[in-house]
Write a protein that holds these residues in place. Structure first.
Motif, mmCIF file in Angstrom:
data_model
loop_
_atom_site.group_PDB
_atom_site.id
_atom_site.type_symbol
_atom_site.label_atom_id
_atom_site.label_comp_id
_atom_site.label_asym_id
_atom_site.label_seq_id
_atom_site.Cartn_x
_atom_site.Cartn_y
_atom_site.Cartn_z
ATOM 1 N N LEU A 44 5.546 -3.555 1.749
ATOM 2 C CA LEU A 44 6.004 -2.977 0.579
ATOM 3 C C LEU A 44 6.431 -4.020 -0.524
ATOM 4 O O LEU A 44 6.414 -4.079 -1.643
ATOM 5 C CB LEU A 44 7.036 -1.768 0.941
ATOM 6 N N ALA A 45 7.143 -4.980 0.247
ATOM 7 C CA ALA A 45 7.805 -6.153 -0.671
ATOM 8 C C ALA A 45 6.685 -6.907 -1.379
ATOM 9 O O ALA A 45 6.743 -7.337 -2.681
ATOM 10 C CB ALA A 45 8.796 -6.925 0.028
ATOM 11 N N ALA A 46 5.360 -6.989 -0.652
ATOM 12 C CA ALA A 46 4.467 -7.847 -1.175
ATOM 13 C C ALA A 46 3.456 -7.040 -2.210
ATOM 14 O O ALA A 46 2.477 -7.363 -2.757
ATOM 15 C CB ALA A 46 3.467 -8.279 -0.041
ATOM 16 N N GLY A 47 3.622 -5.706 -2.434
ATOM 17 C CA GLY A 47 3.059 -4.829 -3.437
ATOM 18 C C GLY A 47 2.308 -3.659 -2.787
ATOM 19 O O GLY A 47 1.810 -3.002 -3.601
ATOM 20 N N ALA A 48 2.215 -3.713 -1.549
ATOM 21 C CA ALA A 48 1.600 -2.157 -0.771
ATOM 22 C C ALA A 48 2.383 -1.017 -1.193
ATOM 23 O O ALA A 48 3.452 -1.012 -1.601
ATOM 24 C CB ALA A 48 1.396 -2.532 0.658
ATOM 25 N N ARG A 49 1.485 -0.041 -1.270
ATOM 26 C CA ARG A 49 1.773 1.336 -1.776
ATOM 27 C C ARG A 49 2.095 2.003 -0.408
ATOM 28 O O ARG A 49 1.321 2.024 0.578
ATOM 29 C CB ARG A 49 0.851 2.084 -2.518
ATOM 30 N N PRO A 50 3.302 2.793 -0.151
ATOM 31 C CA PRO A 50 3.566 3.376 0.816
ATOM 32 C C PRO A 50 2.600 4.486 1.497
ATOM 33 O O PRO A 50 2.362 4.389 2.628
ATOM 34 C CB PRO A 50 4.971 4.051 0.843
ATOM 35 N N GLU A 51 1.919 5.319 0.677
ATOM 36 C CA GLU A 51 0.954 6.076 1.060
ATOM 37 C C GLU A 51 -0.376 5.428 1.598
ATOM 38 O O GLU A 51 -1.159 6.081 2.203
ATOM 39 C CB GLU A 51 0.347 7.129 0.098
ATOM 40 N N HIS A 52 -0.345 3.856 1.462
ATOM 41 C CA HIS A 52 -1.449 3.234 2.046
ATOM 42 C C HIS A 52 -1.379 2.609 3.457
ATOM 43 O O HIS A 52 -1.935 1.899 4.220
ATOM 44 C CB HIS A 52 -1.984 2.093 1.186
ATOM 45 N N ILE A 53 -0.273 3.245 4.040
ATOM 46 C CA ILE A 53 0.082 2.736 5.362
ATOM 47 C C ILE A 53 0.598 3.772 6.240
ATOM 48 O O ILE A 53 0.974 4.966 6.001
ATOM 49 C CB ILE A 53 1.588 1.921 5.196
ATOM 50 N N ALA A 54 -0.082 3.815 7.350
ATOM 51 C CA ALA A 54 0.225 4.741 8.658
ATOM 52 C C ALA A 54 0.797 4.188 9.820
ATOM 53 O O ALA A 54 0.152 2.976 10.322
ATOM 54 C CB ALA A 54 -1.142 5.650 8.931
ATOM 55 N N VAL A 55 1.559 4.843 10.593
ATOM 56 C CA VAL A 55 1.899 4.641 12.038
ATOM 57 C C VAL A 55 1.411 5.905 12.710
ATOM 58 O O VAL A 55 1.565 6.857 12.707
ATOM 59 C CB VAL A 55 3.737 4.472 12.153
ATOM 60 N N LEU A 56 0.438 5.313 13.772
ATOM 61 C CA LEU A 56 -0.061 6.195 14.761
ATOM 62 C C LEU A 56 0.423 6.057 15.962
ATOM 63 O O LEU A 56 0.731 5.036 16.577
ATOM 64 C CB LEU A 56 -1.625 6.255 14.835
ATOM 65 N N TYR A 57 0.738 7.379 16.775
ATOM 66 C CA TYR A 57 1.292 7.261 18.059
ATOM 67 C C TYR A 57 0.724 8.478 18.765
ATOM 68 O O TYR A 57 -0.173 9.527 18.349
ATOM 69 C CB TYR A 57 2.591 7.502 18.108
ATOM 70 N N ARG A 58 1.030 8.516 20.310
ATOM 71 C CA ARG A 58 0.268 9.546 21.086
ATOM 72 C C ARG A 58 0.810 10.828 21.340
ATOM 73 O O ARG A 58 0.260 12.045 21.031
ATOM 74 C CB ARG A 58 0.147 8.857 22.626
#
Length: 590
Positions: free
Chosen positions: A353-367
């Motif tokens: 995020l600090a490098a400019g990524a948008r939060p909605e472009h990131i996902a954390v997936l789990y079982r």
């Protein structure tokens, strides 16, 4: 393609934007057609252009085409794309909505009167059925019984056949009690002139099968069928599709056997893989050019599925990504425990995020849902907004709310018992036990949720009181109102299917989670492999894999091993999930 959205397009324009494989699929308008489409290969684009090309070329009358899928969201996406391509007159529905529309139309003619009301859910009537049988059944067990009802019906089994199948019984119920409950549920439903979700398909199939006039009208209305996600079709849906088709052969199915992740609910990929045997002379096409992911992500996915039945070999599409976007997939990271893993993931997300990524472009997936708790805490501590997709937030789960209320009530009574005993006594009264229940389902998920609360006891300072512990739980609960702003997505692997993000973190890749502990047969473990494949192929550019050596279990932390699948993902990764050059290195403490 030029022109306003929804304007009729020329056949040539509809084909112009397709790659060579997609174009062949779009031009295969007649007879049985099977499109084996790998993840990210543009299958929805191919089938919507195929339908629109058929309409624009005059091969299809739009009102005689039925496009079928499995979720309302997917059906809405198909309708939207078809409108954009000038084929808005085509019907795009789920199996259930198509069957329900036909039942509503034909029921007054064939049976008389109005169609029985469709139940919103099975819980209430199942609870009443249990009461009449004098069975004490909690809500989680009732949810598992409801799932068994659905599996029985979509598999085409009677109650007697279901009992003979030897399925694991929900909760503490015996096989005889389950059979009695299933039958009593059906009796109550019939007495009240109600039908459930699966009955809609059963009744529609029965009406077409036994009423020649109905079959003739249905087959006159729809001639051309397209079925998306065909690897998810159940025996009941397959039967209904056969009845809709009759003796015609104009059926196009699209699917990916590597994304079969609902076998537990009755889905069968053998209908996709055996399509050519069932439909001799069928045209079988493959879409393997991946437009979603970079080469390193695709290579990881291919390694996982190499040699598996029906697996396609994905190829990166040329110019789909710039060379600098092809970020390598690093070795799976190992952490000391779940909290350390969650903190490390949150730290990496903060850096993105600090490098400019948008939060909605990131996902954390789990079982499993319970894994979200540590991630919520870590992201919250960093001030990172997040949203949970496909499941309630941890502190909104009914069993968690009930546990907090019970702990709060218990804290008002003076006690000198140690915190562990005080909390465990309360949670035992709600169904928690030291040992987890066997099998999957709502009972296991409820236990996981209560066990996560027990795990929080280990984080408390020495001398913490039950009142202080419950105050902290209430504070956590109050601080987790989901914002409406742009946010990082947290999702189970099942809930992530059909979605994609530029950056994906796959966490908890240890034995007991991926594959899940109750996956004991070859078929069950193979489904866990496919579930991991789905997770990997959600990533466009950046993929991170991790596992932790210890869970947050009450009493003493449980030791874990890395997932058996990790050793297959990269040549340099050993069976222990670490680079051979650093074999024996201790997991990071985050």
């Amino acid at each position: 393609m030029s022109g306003a959205p929804g304007a009729p397009a020329t056949p040539e324009a509809l084909l112009a934007g397709l790659d060579a494989q997609q174009r062949v699929a779009a031009e295969a308008l007649f007879g049985p057609v099977c499109i084996l489409a790998g993840a990210g290969t543009g299958k929805t684009r191919a089938i919507t252009h195929r339908i629109a090309y058929g309409v624009a070329s005059g091969a299809y009358a739009p009102n005689r085409v039925m496009a079928l899928t499995f979720t309302s969201r997917a059906a809405a996406e198909l309708r939207g794309r078809l409108r954009q391509l000038g084929a808005g007159g085509v019907s795009a529905r789920t199996f259930h909505s198509a069957a329900l529309a036909q039942l509503n139309y034909f029921w007054p003619q064939v049976v008389g009167g109005q169609l029985p009301s469709v139940l919103d859910g099975k819980g209430r009537i199942l609870g009443q059925a249990a009461e009449t049988l004098k069975l004490k059944v909690d809500t989680a067990t009732l949810r598992d019984v409801a799932a068994e009802i659905e599996w029985r019906k979509v598999s085409g089994l009677s109650v007697e056949q279901y009992t003979a199948a030897g399925r694991p019984t929900p909760g503490s119920l015996s096989a005889e009690q389950v059979a009695d409950l299933l039958q009593r549920y059906e009796d109550l439903k019939d007495d009240r002139k109600q039908i459930d979700f699966e009955d809609v398909l059963l009744a529609c199939a029965g009406m077409i099968e036994t009423e020649p006039a109905v079959a003739m009208q249905v087959r006159e209305q729809y001639r051309f069928f397209v079925v998306d996600e065909y690897q998810d079709v159940s025996p009941l849906q397959h039967q209904l599709l056969d009845l809709w088709l009759g003796t015609r052969t104009d059926l196009c199915v699209v699917g990916d056997a590597s994304q079969t992740i609902y076998s537990f609910a009755g889905a069968r990929s053998d209908y996709l893989l055996g399509f050519e045997r069932e439909h001799p002379g069928a045209t079988v096409l493959r879409l393997e050019q991946n437009y979603r992911s970079t080469a390193p992500v695709i290579d990881t996915a291919n390694r996982l599925m190499r040699g598996r039945s029906g697996a396609l070999t994905l190829r990166p599409a040329e110019a789909a990504h710039t060379p600098e976007a092809a970020e390598p997939v690093p070795e799976p990271a190992a952490y000391e425990d779940d909290r350390a893993e969650a903190r490390a993931v949150a730290e990496q997300i903060a850096a993105e995020l600090a490098a400019g990524a948008r939060p909605e472009h990131i996902a954390v997936l789990y079982r499993v849902n319970v894994q979200a708790a540590a991630l919520e805490q870590a992201l919250g501590d960093r001030g990172i907004s997040y949203q949970i997709r496909g499941a309630k937030r941890f502190f909104d789960l009914p069993e968690v709310r009930q546990a907090i209320m019970s702990l709060r009530a218990a804290s008002l009574a003076a006690t000198d018992d140690p915190l562990f005993k005080s909390v465990s006594d309360v949670l035992r009264s709600l169904g928690w036990s030291v040992q987890p229940p066997e099998g999957r389902g709502a009972v296991r998920e409820r236990w996981e949720s209560l066990n996560a609360i027990m795990g929080l006891v280990d984080e408390q300072p020495a001398g913490q009181t039950l009142r202080g512990f419950t105050d902290e739980l209430l504070a956590r609960q109050a601080g987790q109102h989901e914002p409406t702003m742009s946010a990082v997505t947290l999702a189970t692997l099942h809930a992530a299917k059909g979605l994609e993000w530029p950056s994906v973190y796959l966490v908890g890749l240890s034995e007991g989670l991926v594959p899940i502990s109750y996956a004991t047969t070859f078929e069950q473990v193979d489904e866990e492999r496919r579930l991991l494949y789905v997770g990997i192929t959600r990533a466009r550019r950046r993929l991170r894999l991790s596992w932790s050596a210890r869970g947050n279990q009450p009493g003493r932390p449980s030791l874990r091993q890395p997932s058996r699948f990790l050793g297959e993902l990269r040549p340099a990764v050993t069976a222990e999930g670490r680079d051979s050059r650093t074999r024996g290195a201790a997991p990071s403490r985050g």
